[in-house]
Design a protein around this motif. Structure first.
Motif, PDB file in Angstrom:
ATOM      1  N   HIS A 115      22.950 -34.585  62.329  1.00 12.61           N
ATOM      2  CA  HIS A 115      24.067 -33.680  61.485  1.00 12.61           C
ATOM      3  C   HIS A 115      24.975 -32.710  62.496  1.00 12.61           C
ATOM      4  CE1 HIS A 115      21.980 -35.218  57.259  1.00 12.61           C
ATOM      5  NE2 HIS A 115      22.567 -36.231  58.241  1.00 12.61           N
ATOM      6  N   LEU A 116      26.120 -33.033  61.767  1.00 12.88           N
ATOM      7  CA  LEU A 116      27.135 -31.754  62.521  1.00 12.88           C
ATOM      8  C   LEU A 116      26.262 -30.137  62.669  1.00 12.88           C
ATOM      9  CD1 LEU A 116      29.499 -32.339  63.139  1.00 12.88           C
ATOM     10  CD2 LEU A 116      31.039 -30.763  61.471  1.00 12.88           C
ATOM     11  N   LEU A 117      26.012 -30.121  61.773  1.00 21.09           N
ATOM     12  CA  LEU A 117      24.685 -28.674  61.860  1.00 21.09           C
ATOM     13  C   LEU A 117      24.554 -28.947  63.388  1.00 21.09           C
ATOM     14  CD1 LEU A 117      24.497 -25.587  60.392  1.00 21.09           C
ATOM     15  CD2 LEU A 117      22.406 -26.660  59.578  1.00 21.09           C
ATOM     16  N   GLU A 118      23.571 -29.663  63.903  1.00 19.64           N
ATOM     17  CA  GLU A 118      22.996 -29.789  64.913  1.00 19.64           C
ATOM     18  C   GLU A 118      23.776 -30.340  65.730  1.00 19.64           C
ATOM     19  OE1 GLU A 118      19.136 -31.853  64.564  1.00 19.64           O
ATOM     20  OE2 GLU A 118      20.754 -32.530  62.785  1.00 19.64           O
ATOM     21  N   TYR A 119      24.984 -30.752  66.016  1.00 21.29           N
ATOM     22  CA  TYR A 119      25.878 -31.163  67.142  1.00 21.29           C
ATOM     23  C   TYR A 119      26.520 -29.503  66.861  1.00 21.29           C
ATOM     24  CZ  TYR A 119      26.270 -36.107  67.227  1.00 21.29           C
ATOM     25  OH  TYR A 119      26.078 -36.900  67.885  1.00 21.29           O
ATOM     26  N   ALA A 120      27.512 -28.672  66.294  1.00 25.13           N
ATOM     27  CA  ALA A 120      28.116 -27.639  66.396  1.00 25.13           C
ATOM     28  C   ALA A 120      27.238 -26.588  66.647  1.00 25.13           C
ATOM     29  CB  ALA A 120      28.655 -27.030  65.017  1.00 25.13           C
ATOM     30  N   HIS A 121      26.075 -26.422  66.730  1.00 27.12           N
ATOM     31  CA  HIS A 121      25.263 -25.396  67.688  1.00 27.12           C
ATOM     32  C   HIS A 121      24.999 -25.243  68.862  1.00 27.12           C
ATOM     33  CE1 HIS A 121      21.241 -22.846  69.036  1.00 27.12           C
ATOM     34  NE2 HIS A 121      21.114 -22.939  68.091  1.00 27.12           N
ATOM     35  N   ASN A 122      25.638 -23.865  69.243  1.00 28.27           N
ATOM     36  CA  ASN A 122      26.663 -23.761  71.049  1.00 28.27           C
ATOM     37  C   ASN A 122      25.624 -22.367  71.765  1.00 28.27           C
ATOM     38  OD1 ASN A 122      27.291 -24.267  73.014  1.00 28.27           O
ATOM     39  ND2 ASN A 122      29.467 -23.770  72.229  1.00 28.27           N
ATOM     40  N   ASP A 123      23.984 -22.003  71.586  1.00 27.25           N
ATOM     41  CA  ASP A 123      24.111 -20.200  71.375  1.00 27.25           C
ATOM     42  C   ASP A 123      23.777 -21.043  73.326  1.00 27.25           C
ATOM     43  OD1 ASP A 123      22.604 -18.387  71.785  1.00 27.25           O
ATOM     44  OD2 ASP A 123      21.152 -18.871  70.425  1.00 27.25           O
ATOM     45  N   PRO A 124      24.494 -20.102  73.962  1.00 27.36           N
ATOM     46  CA  PRO A 124      24.216 -19.706  74.550  1.00 27.36           C
ATOM     47  C   PRO A 124      23.046 -19.996  75.232  1.00 27.36           C
ATOM     48  CG  PRO A 124      25.395 -18.048  73.857  1.00 27.36           C
ATOM     49  CD  PRO A 124      25.334 -19.025  73.658  1.00 27.36           C
TER      50      PRO A 124
ATOM     51  N   TYR B 104      31.350 -24.539  77.915  1.00 27.53           N
ATOM     52  CA  TYR B 104      30.453 -25.222  78.100  1.00 27.53           C
ATOM     53  C   TYR B 104      30.078 -25.427  77.012  1.00 27.53           C
ATOM     54  CZ  TYR B 104      26.160 -26.855  80.683  1.00 27.53           C
ATOM     55  OH  TYR B 104      25.015 -27.147  81.087  1.00 27.53           O
ATOM     56  N   TRP B 105      29.804 -26.264  76.986  1.00 29.05           N
ATOM     57  CA  TRP B 105      28.668 -27.194  75.434  1.00 29.05           C
ATOM     58  C   TRP B 105      26.851 -26.847  75.712  1.00 29.05           C
ATOM     59  CZ3 TRP B 105      28.408 -32.389  72.671  1.00 29.05           C
ATOM     60  CH2 TRP B 105      27.668 -32.671  72.130  1.00 29.05           C
ATOM     61  N   HIS B 106      26.428 -25.766  75.081  1.00 31.17           N
ATOM     62  CA  HIS B 106      25.099 -25.771  75.572  1.00 31.17           C
ATOM     63  C   HIS B 106      24.110 -26.510  74.124  1.00 31.17           C
ATOM     64  CE1 HIS B 106      25.248 -21.900  77.586  1.00 31.17           C
ATOM     65  NE2 HIS B 106      26.437 -21.833  77.705  1.00 31.17           N
ATOM     66  N   ILE B 107      24.002 -27.874  74.207  1.00 28.67           N
ATOM     67  CA  ILE B 107      23.779 -28.923  73.787  1.00 28.67           C
ATOM     68  C   ILE B 107      21.906 -28.125  72.894  1.00 28.67           C
ATOM     69  CG2 ILE B 107      23.086 -31.586  73.487  1.00 28.67           C
ATOM     70  CD1 ILE B 107      25.157 -31.506  75.367  1.00 28.67           C
ATOM     71  N   ILE B 108      21.889 -28.580  71.773  1.00 28.69           N
ATOM     72  CA  ILE B 108      20.437 -28.078  71.476  1.00 28.69           C
ATOM     73  C   ILE B 108      19.891 -29.148  71.424  1.00 28.69           C
ATOM     74  CG2 ILE B 108      20.737 -28.712  69.093  1.00 28.69           C
ATOM     75  CD1 ILE B 108      19.455 -26.462  68.122  1.00 28.69           C
ATOM     76  N   MET B 109      19.782 -30.024  71.871  1.00 27.00           N
ATOM     77  CA  MET B 109      19.070 -31.420  71.767  1.00 27.00           C
ATOM     78  C   MET B 109      19.449 -31.873  73.616  1.00 27.00           C
ATOM     79  SD  MET B 109      17.507 -32.723  68.889  1.00 27.00           S
ATOM     80  CE  MET B 109      17.626 -32.372  66.865  1.00 27.00           C
ATOM     81  N   ARG B 110      18.925 -30.707  74.512  1.00 34.05           N
ATOM     82  CA  ARG B 110      19.359 -31.564  76.007  1.00 34.05           C
ATOM     83  C   ARG B 110      18.723 -32.300  76.247  1.00 34.05           C
ATOM     84  NH1 ARG B 110      17.922 -25.646  75.102  1.00 34.05           N
ATOM     85  NH2 ARG B 110      15.801 -26.385  76.000  1.00 34.05           N
ATOM     86  N   PRO B 111      17.172 -32.829  75.887  1.00 34.39           N
ATOM     87  CA  PRO B 111      17.127 -34.077  76.387  1.00 34.39           C
ATOM     88  C   PRO B 111      17.659 -35.243  75.994  1.00 34.39           C
ATOM     89  CG  PRO B 111      15.360 -33.694  75.541  1.00 34.39           C
ATOM     90  CD  PRO B 111      16.273 -32.717  75.395  1.00 34.39           C
TER      91      PRO B 111
END
Length: 625
Positions: free
Chosen positions: A150-159, A249-256
């Motif tokens: 969901h967009l909440l997960e996409y939008a997460h960008n915690d460095p 820079y996008w710190h993707i929460i689902m890195r894999p």
């Protein structure tokens, strides 16, 4: 993390994967040398104003061409080179599949293992779990039935780099199986990190460390990384949107699922690994059989028919003329990537651009594929068979039933309808709004090949929930009556016409009311409710258009824009109900009958559309939830 941005609502969420089988848009330019190819690609960059591309082409002997063209940074006038690092998006997923397959080879894991047994601490919901559990293979072939993240997960960008488990725990509500697992493919970015977490639990290593030790280091990819490293800060290209605005820079929460940074030099080694069937410097990092399994679709209902297109283990089929490339592409904000190879020809390539320009991306891909296949013999295809009554029974209208984002299902239900019919012994097909017609010929009782390419792309199977369906590539289509297919379009067109008329009509009756020509009361109420419903619908569309400018920031959290969307949909439904209630109550009240019937029809259309949107969860939509 692929290419296409799905229209309307779904487009807000779909920043990761393009369709797995796309049309060949440029068959006319066939470069005959690397110099000609370089010149043609440079022309594409100039035409579409793309700052830079990093590119690698390999054959069975190794690298043929590794290069970069253009600017890594427009602001600083820095030229890109083969060591400039791009974001490769969903191409990162290939290392998840490789990691799982390595553990399968070692006997530490099976593709048929239930994920509930392997990682009971990972939350998901599958109402068919007792009979049809979610298995490891479903995570890799995107057949879990889960909604995309969901967009909440996409939008997460915690460095601050979150742990893999923290990312999975943030918002597990998207992990709900919408149909029986292992029947329909639907791209989902939460499957790969769950598979990566399984690798982590089995090995006792952080997933990124496992990939580094078992794949990146042996391949000699010294700078490829999932995180914002010193190498990325020094060599990373600047990513740009269509306006050439630099992207953070996008710190993707689902890195894999899509976080890797890589250079053209790195990607050459990655492509060569697949061309060389899993071997590096004489060492098999995974077996040839594992590579073949990675390229084979197994868990969909269409797999048993012999259909050649689909999504395998983070490795999908991508057709070009008569050839089937094995591929994965990827996209982040301001960056697009494609890795693709022809196993039978021992050829492959990867390229990355620091722009979100899909047209340029497609043009470059076609140029490279035209170059690689210029001297290849055309593959043979299955022999066509005679059309039978069973084949002819497939003609009719169909709607898609495997949306990537559930939020976009209502759009696909209306605008994604496909029509199939037989003509001259061929099954022909086009979308209701498409100009191009495709033709297929039968090669088995339930299997068709594309007439132009000769590739088996269409199968007729039974879905455990939907009954008889068609699988066209990764698209799953269910029969729908023509009355429903065209009826919903007619209702939608009439609804739009009522909204378009409502504002000019307000000027007419507003002036008449101001001049005392209309008596206050029922005659005003019956006009007001459909007007307000139409205004609410326009506000909804307007707010979404504003949200597209920065969906992560404006729609991924409660903001004026996202809250306005929620309130506008609620207001639309309320005004629609008030409109039909007023029309019913005032049906015997003396007033201008033309106005009464116009307002009644308008309110009825608003009410029907409100019910339709309510059934898909759009009324009261919270984009940040």
């Amino acid at each position: 993390m692929g290419l296409e941005r799905v229209a309307c609502l779904a487009g807000v969420l779909a920043i990761m994967l393009m369709t797995t089988a796309r049309a060949d848009d440029d068959e006319t330019i066939v470069p005959t040398s690397i110099d000609e190819l370089r010149e043609a690609i440079s022309g594409v960059l100039e035409e579409h104003e793309v700052p830079a591309v990093g590119i690698a082409i390999v054959d069975e002997t190794g690298p043929v061409w590794i290069d970069a063209i253009g600017k890594a940074s427009l602001e600083n006038d820095v030229a890109a080179d083969e060591n400039s690092m791009f974001r490769i998006g969903s191409t990162s997923k290939m290392f998840v599949a490789l990691s799982v397959l390595k553990l399968v080879e070692e006997g530490r894991l099976s593709l048929d293992d239930r994920i509930a047994d392997l990682v009971p601490d990972i939350e998901f919901n599958n109402e068919w779990e007792d009979s049809d559990p979610v298995r490891v293979v479903h995570l890799l072939e995107h057949t879990t039935g889960w909604d995309d993240i969901h967009l909440l997960e996409y939008a997460h960008n915690d460095p601050t780099p979150a742990t893999l488990k923290a990312g999975l725990d943030l918002h597990p509500h998207s992990r709900v199986s919408r149909w029986t697992p292992g029947t329909r493919s639907s791209y989902c970015n939460s499957g790969p990190p769950v598979a990566a977490y399984i690798v982590q639990i089995i090995t006792g290593q952080d997933f990124e460390e496992y990939v580094q030790e078992n794949f990146l280091d042996p391949m000699g990819m010294d700078t490829m990384t999932y995180r914002l490293s010193a190498d990325v800060e020094q060599r990373g290209v600047t990513l740009y949107d269509h306006e050439h605005t630099p992207q953070d820079y996008w710190h993707i929460i689902m890195r894999p699922s899509g976080s890797i940074n890589a250079s053209a030099s790195d990607m050459a080694k990655m492509v060569y690994f697949f061309v060389n069937r899993g071997a590096v410097d004489g060492q098999q990092l995974v077996s040839t059989d594992s590579i073949k399994r990675m390229e084979t679709v197994a868990s969909t209902s269409a797999a048993s028919t012999g259909q050649q297109t689909g999504y395998a283990l983070h490795n999908y089929s991508s057709t070009h003329k008569q050839w089937i490339f094995r591929s994965h592409n990827g996209g982040v904000n301001g960056g697009l990537t494609e890795l693709s190879y022809l196993p039978e020809a021992s050829l492959g390539y990867a390229f990355m651009i620091n722009s979100g320009n899909g047209a340029a991306f497609g043009d470059i891909s076609d140029l490279v594929r035209n170059y690689l296949t210029r001297n290849l013999d055309t593959p043979s295809s299955a022999t066509a068979i005679e059309v039978t009554p069973a084949h002819e029974s497939l003609a009719g209208m169909y709607k898609p039933i495997n949306p990537r984002q559930e939020i976009g299902r209502f759009m696909e239900t209306v605008f994604g309808v496909q029509r199939f019919w037989f003509e001259d012994g061929k099954l022909r097909h086009k979308g209701l709004f498409d100009d191009e017609t495709k033709a297929y010929v039968p090669i088995a009782a339930n299997l068709f090949k594309d007439e132009e390419s000769g590739i088996a792309v269409l199968s007729a199977v039974d879905d455990p929930l939907a009954g008889p369906v068609l699988h066209l590539g990764t698209l799953v289509l269910q029969p729908v009556s023509a009355v429903v297919a065209y009826g919903q379009l007619v209702i939608g067109a009439l609804w739009g016409l009522c909204i378009a008329i409502s504002l000019p009509y307000l000027l007419i009756w507003g002036v008449r009311r101001w001049r005392g020509k209309i008596t206050p009361g029922a005659a005003i109420r019956i006009r007001v409710w459909p007007l307000l419903a139409g205004i609410s619908a326009l506000v909804f569309v307007w707010m979404f258009s504003l949200g597209f400018a920065d969906p992560f920031e404006l729609l991924g959290k409660p903001t004026l824009v996202s809250v306005s969307i929620m309130l506008a949909t609620l207001a639309f439904a309320v005004f629609a109900v008030l409109g039909v209630m007023t029309a019913w109550r005032e049906r015997h009240t003396e007033m201008n009958r033309v106005n009464y019937w116009y307002s009644t029809v308008a309110s009825s259309l608003h009410f029907l559309v409100a019910l339709f949107l309510l059934s898909f969860g759009i009324i009261g939509l919270m984009t940040w939830a």
